[in-house]
Design a protein around this motif. Sequence first.
Motif, PDB file in Angstrom:
ATOM      1  N   GLN A  94      33.603  -3.435  -9.369  1.00 38.73           N
ATOM      2  CA  GLN A  94      33.683  -2.454 -10.207  1.00 38.73           C
ATOM      3  C   GLN A  94      34.646  -2.945 -11.461  1.00 38.73           C
ATOM      4  OE1 GLN A  94      31.988   0.304  -9.978  1.00 38.73           O
ATOM      5  NE2 GLN A  94      31.332  -0.530  -7.924  1.00 38.73           N
ATOM      6  N   LYS A  95      35.517  -4.009 -11.028  1.00 39.68           N
ATOM      7  CA  LYS A  95      36.329  -4.569 -12.000  1.00 39.68           C
ATOM      8  C   LYS A  95      35.551  -5.509 -13.047  1.00 39.68           C
ATOM      9  CE  LYS A  95      40.895  -4.563  -9.529  1.00 39.68           C
ATOM     10  NZ  LYS A  95      41.927  -5.601  -9.048  1.00 39.68           N
ATOM     11  N   SER A  96      34.569  -5.971 -12.620  1.00 38.60           N
ATOM     12  CA  SER A  96      33.585  -6.652 -13.267  1.00 38.60           C
ATOM     13  C   SER A  96      32.694  -5.936 -14.257  1.00 38.60           C
ATOM     14  CB  SER A  96      32.689  -7.760 -12.056  1.00 38.60           C
ATOM     15  OG  SER A  96      31.653  -8.298 -13.073  1.00 38.60           O
ATOM     16  N   LYS A  97      32.515  -4.993 -13.842  1.00 41.59           N
ATOM     17  CA  LYS A  97      31.678  -3.933 -14.842  1.00 41.59           C
ATOM     18  C   LYS A  97      32.371  -3.339 -15.812  1.00 41.59           C
ATOM     19  CE  LYS A  97      28.492  -1.933 -11.024  1.00 41.59           C
ATOM     20  NZ  LYS A  97      28.300  -0.697 -10.242  1.00 41.59           N
ATOM     21  N   LEU A  98      33.804  -3.288 -15.412  1.00 38.32           N
ATOM     22  CA  LEU A  98      34.563  -2.695 -16.508  1.00 38.32           C
ATOM     23  C   LEU A  98      35.266  -3.720 -17.623  1.00 38.32           C
ATOM     24  CD1 LEU A  98      36.284  -0.218 -17.182  1.00 38.32           C
ATOM     25  CD2 LEU A  98      37.946  -1.029 -15.890  1.00 38.32           C
ATOM     26  N   THR A  99      35.096  -4.958 -16.919  1.00 33.08           N
ATOM     27  CA  THR A  99      35.531  -6.396 -17.983  1.00 33.08           C
ATOM     28  C   THR A  99      34.302  -6.314 -18.825  1.00 33.08           C
ATOM     29  OG1 THR A  99      36.749  -7.183 -16.044  1.00 33.08           O
ATOM     30  CG2 THR A  99      35.967  -8.612 -17.891  1.00 33.08           C
ATOM     31  N   ASP A 100      33.069  -6.105 -18.369  1.00 36.33           N
ATOM     32  CA  ASP A 100      31.758  -6.459 -19.093  1.00 36.33           C
ATOM     33  C   ASP A 100      32.013  -5.383 -20.298  1.00 36.33           C
ATOM     34  OD1 ASP A 100      30.696  -8.283 -17.560  1.00 36.33           O
ATOM     35  OD2 ASP A 100      29.411  -7.125 -16.491  1.00 36.33           O
ATOM     36  N   LEU A 101      32.159  -4.117 -20.011  1.00 41.21           N
ATOM     37  CA  LEU A 101      32.391  -3.114 -20.915  1.00 41.21           C
ATOM     38  C   LEU A 101      33.407  -3.523 -21.947  1.00 41.21           C
ATOM     39  CD1 LEU A 101      31.683  -0.064 -21.849  1.00 41.21           C
ATOM     40  CD2 LEU A 101      33.376   0.745 -20.510  1.00 41.21           C
ATOM     41  N   LEU A 102      34.560  -3.847 -21.370  1.00 38.85           N
ATOM     42  CA  LEU A 102      35.559  -4.132 -22.640  1.00 38.85           C
ATOM     43  C   LEU A 102      35.508  -5.343 -23.351  1.00 38.85           C
ATOM     44  CD1 LEU A 102      38.581  -2.970 -20.240  1.00 38.85           C
ATOM     45  CD2 LEU A 102      37.776  -1.791 -22.208  1.00 38.85           C
ATOM     46  N   ALA A 103      34.362  -6.080 -22.988  1.00 41.35           N
ATOM     47  CA  ALA A 103      34.157  -7.272 -23.730  1.00 41.35           C
ATOM     48  C   ALA A 103      33.336  -7.279 -24.896  1.00 41.35           C
ATOM     49  CB  ALA A 103      33.587  -8.392 -22.785  1.00 41.35           C
ATOM     50  N   GLN A 104      32.784  -5.834 -24.943  1.00 37.41           N
ATOM     51  CA  GLN A 104      31.821  -5.848 -26.076  1.00 37.41           C
ATOM     52  C   GLN A 104      32.695  -5.540 -27.366  1.00 37.41           C
ATOM     53  OE1 GLN A 104      28.809  -2.787 -23.845  1.00 37.41           O
ATOM     54  NE2 GLN A 104      29.735  -1.886 -25.433  1.00 37.41           N
ATOM     55  N   SER A 105      32.019  -5.893 -28.532  1.00 33.92           N
ATOM     56  CA  SER A 105      32.561  -6.022 -29.643  1.00 33.92           C
ATOM     57  C   SER A 105      32.649  -4.503 -30.469  1.00 33.92           C
ATOM     58  CB  SER A 105      31.510  -6.696 -30.644  1.00 33.92           C
ATOM     59  OG  SER A 105      30.495  -6.045 -30.850  1.00 33.92           O
ATOM     60  N   ASN A 106      32.454  -3.654 -29.563  1.00 34.70           N
ATOM     61  CA  ASN A 106      32.498  -2.212 -30.368  1.00 34.70           C
ATOM     62  C   ASN A 106      33.770  -1.534 -29.664  1.00 34.70           C
ATOM     63  OD1 ASN A 106      31.496  -1.738 -27.655  1.00 34.70           O
ATOM     64  ND2 ASN A 106      30.186  -0.045 -28.414  1.00 34.70           N
ATOM     65  N   ILE A 107      34.828  -2.253 -28.954  1.00 29.70           N
ATOM     66  CA  ILE A 107      35.881  -1.527 -28.322  1.00 29.70           C
ATOM     67  C   ILE A 107      37.090  -2.053 -29.168  1.00 29.70           C
ATOM     68  CG2 ILE A 107      37.458  -1.572 -26.380  1.00 29.70           C
ATOM     69  CD1 ILE A 107      35.040  -0.988 -25.464  1.00 29.70           C
ATOM     70  N   TRP A 108      37.636  -0.836 -29.925  1.00 31.31           N
ATOM     71  CA  TRP A 108      39.070  -0.659 -30.611  1.00 31.31           C
ATOM     72  C   TRP A 108      40.103  -0.864 -29.935  1.00 31.31           C
ATOM     73  CZ3 TRP A 108      38.279  -1.950 -35.522  1.00 31.31           C
ATOM     74  CH2 TRP A 108      37.167  -1.611 -36.051  1.00 31.31           C
ATOM     75  N   LYS A 109      41.151  -1.856 -29.737  1.00 30.65           N
ATOM     76  CA  LYS A 109      41.908  -1.898 -28.586  1.00 30.65           C
ATOM     77  C   LYS A 109      43.504  -1.607 -29.451  1.00 30.65           C
ATOM     78  CE  LYS A 109      39.295  -5.002 -26.057  1.00 30.65           C
ATOM     79  NZ  LYS A 109      39.073  -6.163 -24.900  1.00 30.65           N
ATOM     80  N   ASN A 110      44.048  -0.902 -28.705  1.00 33.76           N
ATOM     81  CA  ASN A 110      45.508  -0.542 -29.211  1.00 33.76           C
ATOM     82  C   ASN A 110      45.579  -0.302 -30.794  1.00 33.76           C
ATOM     83  OD1 ASN A 110      46.229  -1.269 -26.068  1.00 33.76           O
ATOM     84  ND2 ASN A 110      48.240  -0.862 -26.982  1.00 33.76           N
ATOM     85  N   LEU A 111      44.894   0.420 -31.310  1.00 28.87           N
ATOM     86  CA  LEU A 111      45.001   0.661 -32.523  1.00 28.87           C
ATOM     87  C   LEU A 111      46.286   1.426 -33.154  1.00 28.87           C
ATOM     88  CD1 LEU A 111      41.501   2.154 -33.869  1.00 28.87           C
ATOM     89  CD2 LEU A 111      42.190  -0.398 -34.131  1.00 28.87           C
TER      90      LEU A 111
END
Length: 529
Positions: A6-23
Amino acid sequence: MNTVNQKSKLTDLLAQSNIWKNLSVAELVEKVLQRGEGSLTATGAVRAETGRYTGRSPQDKFIVEDEVSKDLVDWGSVNQPISEEIFEGLYAKVLKYLKEKNELFEFKGFAGSDEKFRLPLQVINEYAWHNLFARQLFIRPTEDELDNHETAFTVVSAPSFKADPMVDGTKSEAFILVSFKHRIVLIGGTEYAGEIKKSIFSVMNYLLPQQDVLPMHCSANVGQEGDVALFFGLSGTGKTTLSADPNRRLIGDDEHAWSNNGVFNIEGGCYAKCINLTREKEPQIYDAIRFGSVLENVKVDPDTRHPNYDDTSLTENTRAAYPIQNIDNIVQPSLAGHPNTIIFLTADAFGVLPPISKLTKEQAMYHFLSGYTSKLAGTERGVTSPEATFSTCFGSPFLPLHASTYAEMLGEKIDQFNANVFLVNTGWTGGPYGEGHRMKLSHTRAMIQAALEGELNNSEIAKDPIFGLTVPTHCPGVPDSVLIPKSTWEDKEQYEEKAQELAMKFHDNFNKFDGLSEAIRNAGPTYKK
């Protein structure tokens, strides 16, 4: 279900380039407007609507039953169990759904102002305005804290993903699933942002008692001498109004915890009701709603863009979210010493509870477990007389553990730190709702000030024969006749009837609790069978 997977699936999602982080706030406001999720108001606040769900959906909230939660959670109508299999299926579907989105938003921050007990959290949002909400409500990290942030709990929120109850095992299209094993909150089908805030409060109500810390649904402030006060109370009791004191600094308005170090705010912001908001009545809240704040379901004048806080056409549960720093008179960081005074607020529409009474430890535990106030006649169709409302520990929807866990911790801390506890009735006097009148705010403020300054500790007292409460017979700034409720009624027999009626309701409600000592059970009112 494999936690690593489950952590791996989430990591894959967050590795995508379309994630805006701590704007930043400004960047998120821009995103909200670009994406058409909301509009900018004349105050500078962003305004958004939540669609069908304008409040929490408690019937759609579940806790995953597994080897971690099974023996700890107080299962029932509030803490509904759901299988790990259902959670796994929905989690996989939601992550797949989010992967296909053009943009996602991530916020990393904390819950808990005391660094020893704070929870590093991560919020992943489909909507920019929900991410702005999370940024304003939780504790924002410094750059160093962000660099060293190790997430301990994750909220995944996908409002546009709607469950199929027949396939997914939910009750409706909306779902709020909490897995303590996998440390994930999964939200879908509802756009109401309050689910994000309250799900983390529920998590803290599960985690903190295991560290000998009492989580509390209350506001808190501190006086000029460093004395700390807590204010518990359900909606309509005056908690926000009475804790906002120009002579005392605010620690926080809604969620706190009490450790052996003192009291600390769980949040980094405020989530205030906006119904009928004016600067005259609530200056702190009114002036706090500015750039970066989020207005939920508040109608706005299309020409001037000024919010109309009196318009309830979308819902009466209109809300504003803003960082606590938008209030001037605050404690920073949001922590202080041990409470000297604890105030339980109730709006008794029966008009029979004393305006102020001092509680023993056992009475404090009894009234904490009861969490009483009144639903007023005339507020809903078909309600012709006051209805007693009880919310365990003044926050029953957010308590994963057995209620006695929280009550026993409160009793121990009252003993350990010598806190004085008062029950304050901000409701009716001289008769019930419709016959008597609401307690004067000036009188309530005077009573609370006297309680905070210790002026009632040595006052002459009277014992209420039905409720067993210790009532001061004199309080500066309050007529003596107001302090004894029976004396304010013209019809003494009617007073007795109403008092007995409320006493019976207390007993009926308290019967649901088991495993409590006789001393606590006997701390409630007496009544004629």
